[in-house]
Design a protein around this motif. Structure first.
Motif, short mmCIF file in Angstrom:
data_model
loop_
_atom_site.label_atom_id
_atom_site.label_comp_id
_atom_site.label_asym_id
_atom_site.label_seq_id
_atom_site.Cartn_x
_atom_site.Cartn_y
_atom_site.Cartn_z
N ASP A 64 43.12 46.32 42.84
CA ASP A 64 43.11 44.88 43.13
C ASP A 64 43.85 44.57 44.43
OD1 ASP A 64 41.77 44.66 40.75
OD2 ASP A 64 43.47 43.87 39.62
N CYS A 105 40.88 37.60 33.76
CA CYS A 105 41.61 36.73 34.68
C CYS A 105 41.81 35.37 34.02
CB CYS A 105 40.83 36.55 35.98
SG CYS A 105 40.69 38.05 36.98
N THR A 117 46.58 35.27 44.03
CA THR A 117 45.92 36.52 43.66
C THR A 117 45.17 37.11 44.86
OG1 THR A 117 45.65 35.70 41.40
CG2 THR A 117 44.29 37.58 42.04
N HIS A 120 41.05 40.95 46.75
CA HIS A 120 40.45 42.24 46.39
C HIS A 120 40.55 42.53 44.90
CE1 HIS A 120 39.93 43.13 50.60
NE2 HIS A 120 41.19 42.86 50.83
N VAL A 121 40.82 41.49 44.08
CA VAL A 121 40.79 41.69 42.63
C VAL A 121 39.39 42.14 42.23
CG1 VAL A 121 40.88 40.50 40.40
CG2 VAL A 121 42.64 40.07 42.10
N GLY A 122 39.32 43.13 41.36
CA GLY A 122 38.02 43.68 40.96
C GLY A 122 37.62 44.89 41.78
N LEU A 151 47.11 37.75 36.86
CA LEU A 151 45.72 37.46 37.25
C LEU A 151 45.42 35.98 37.03
CD1 LEU A 151 44.11 40.60 35.60
CD2 LEU A 151 44.55 40.27 38.03
N ILE A 161 34.80 36.50 40.10
CA ILE A 161 35.85 37.40 39.63
C ILE A 161 36.19 37.04 38.18
CG2 ILE A 161 38.19 38.24 39.96
CD1 ILE A 161 36.27 39.04 42.15
N GLY A 164 40.45 41.74 36.15
CA GLY A 164 41.37 42.41 37.05
C GLY A 164 42.04 43.53 36.26
N THR A 165 43.09 44.09 36.81
CA THR A 165 43.80 45.20 36.15
C THR A 165 45.25 44.82 35.89
OG1 THR A 165 42.41 46.90 37.16
CG2 THR A 165 44.58 47.59 36.37
#
Length: 272
Positions: A64, A105, A117, A120-122, A151, A161, A164-165
């Motif tokens: 992310d 998220c 956030t 680049h989430v995802g 997130l 989106i 996320g992680t």
């Protein structure tokens, strides 16, 4: 799984590799990208394999848009048997770690909320470098507390989106008392995995939904003359070129927009 020459990477859940869609390999052979389906609440692992092990390599992981601490060291053939390396999560003590988890998220409807956030989430990046492996050093007994950013995304800015992680609860695991110190020589390839729920990938047309069922598409180099140079430079000036396993099929060139990344020349393996 995305493969560039003798290097490959994949994402797995419960020991099973996730299917990959719309795989693309850049014309320079330094980046491979694909889409994978994510499921909230599932622990996942990032795996990397060097089928030749002709020289030492290191891996660095971005999740992310966040560069994770530490990395992994892969020894050349004479130091270890063939096999693959697994990133399971972040080590929090000498005998435990927190695993990577696909997570929902949180969408914020408040129009005054400002999302911090990462855009680049995802996305998951596995960056591979050729490395010179030095002597052993003692692994720290403890690690600094670490967590991933929350997130939280403003509703109007979510742009598809959904996941996320985050890091899961601690898991006990035996750990080596020593690790290797290394210095990176050059960048070899970056593997990019873009993840979304399966229904989102279908809705976006990434996953075919016709009578042919699931299909994994792959685009490779458009000209056989374009090979990937993974030459090993030895101290005496001689070299050994590693054979490329790529075919001569067309490739969609990677977009001009690239994320800039600065990799430390030296690091100590802190992940599990």
């Amino acid at each position: 799984m995305p493969t560039v020459g003798h290097l490959s990477a994949w994402i797995q859940v419960n020991g099973v590799r996730l299917p990959e869609y719309a795989t693309e390999i850049s014309g320079s052979g330094t980046k491979a990208s694909c889409w994978v389906p994510s499921e909230a609440g599932k622990n996942f692992e990032i795996c990397y394999e060097d089928s030749l092990l002709a020289f030492g390599t290191t891996t660095k992981i971005y999740v992310d848009g966040v560069l994770l601490p530490g990395g992994r060291v892969v020894h050349p053939m004479q130091h270890r048997p063939q096999g693959f390396t697994t990133h399971r999560g972040i080590r929090i003590a000498s005998d435990s770690y927190r695993p990577y988890v696909f997570s929902d998220c949180e969408l914020i409807e408040d129009e005054e909320f400002v999302s911090t956030t990462s855009p680049h989430v995802g996305e998951i990046l596995c960056v591979i470098n050729e490395a010179k492996i030095k002597g052993y050093i003692k692994r720290p007994h403890t690690a600094k507390p670490y967590d991933l950013p929350p997130l939280k995304i403003q509703e109007r800015e979510k742009k598809g989106i959904v996941h996320g992680t985050q890091l899961g609860s601690a898991i006990d695991r035996w750990s080596k008392k020593k690790t290797r110190e290394v210095s990176n020589i050059r960048h070899l390839v970056t593997f990019e995995f873009k993840y979304r729920p399966l229904n989102v990938l279908k809705a976006d047309g990434v996953v075919p939904t016709g009578p042919l069922g699931r299909r994994v598409s792959s685009r490779l180099l458009h000209n056989k003359s374009e090979v990937i140079d993974l030459t090993v430079q030895e101290e005496n000036g001689s070299s050994h070129s590693q054979p490329s396993t790529l075919s001569g099929r067309p490739v969609k060139r990677e977009p001009k927009r690239e994320r800039s990344m600065t990799l430390a020349d030296q690091f100590v393996d802190l992940t599990v």
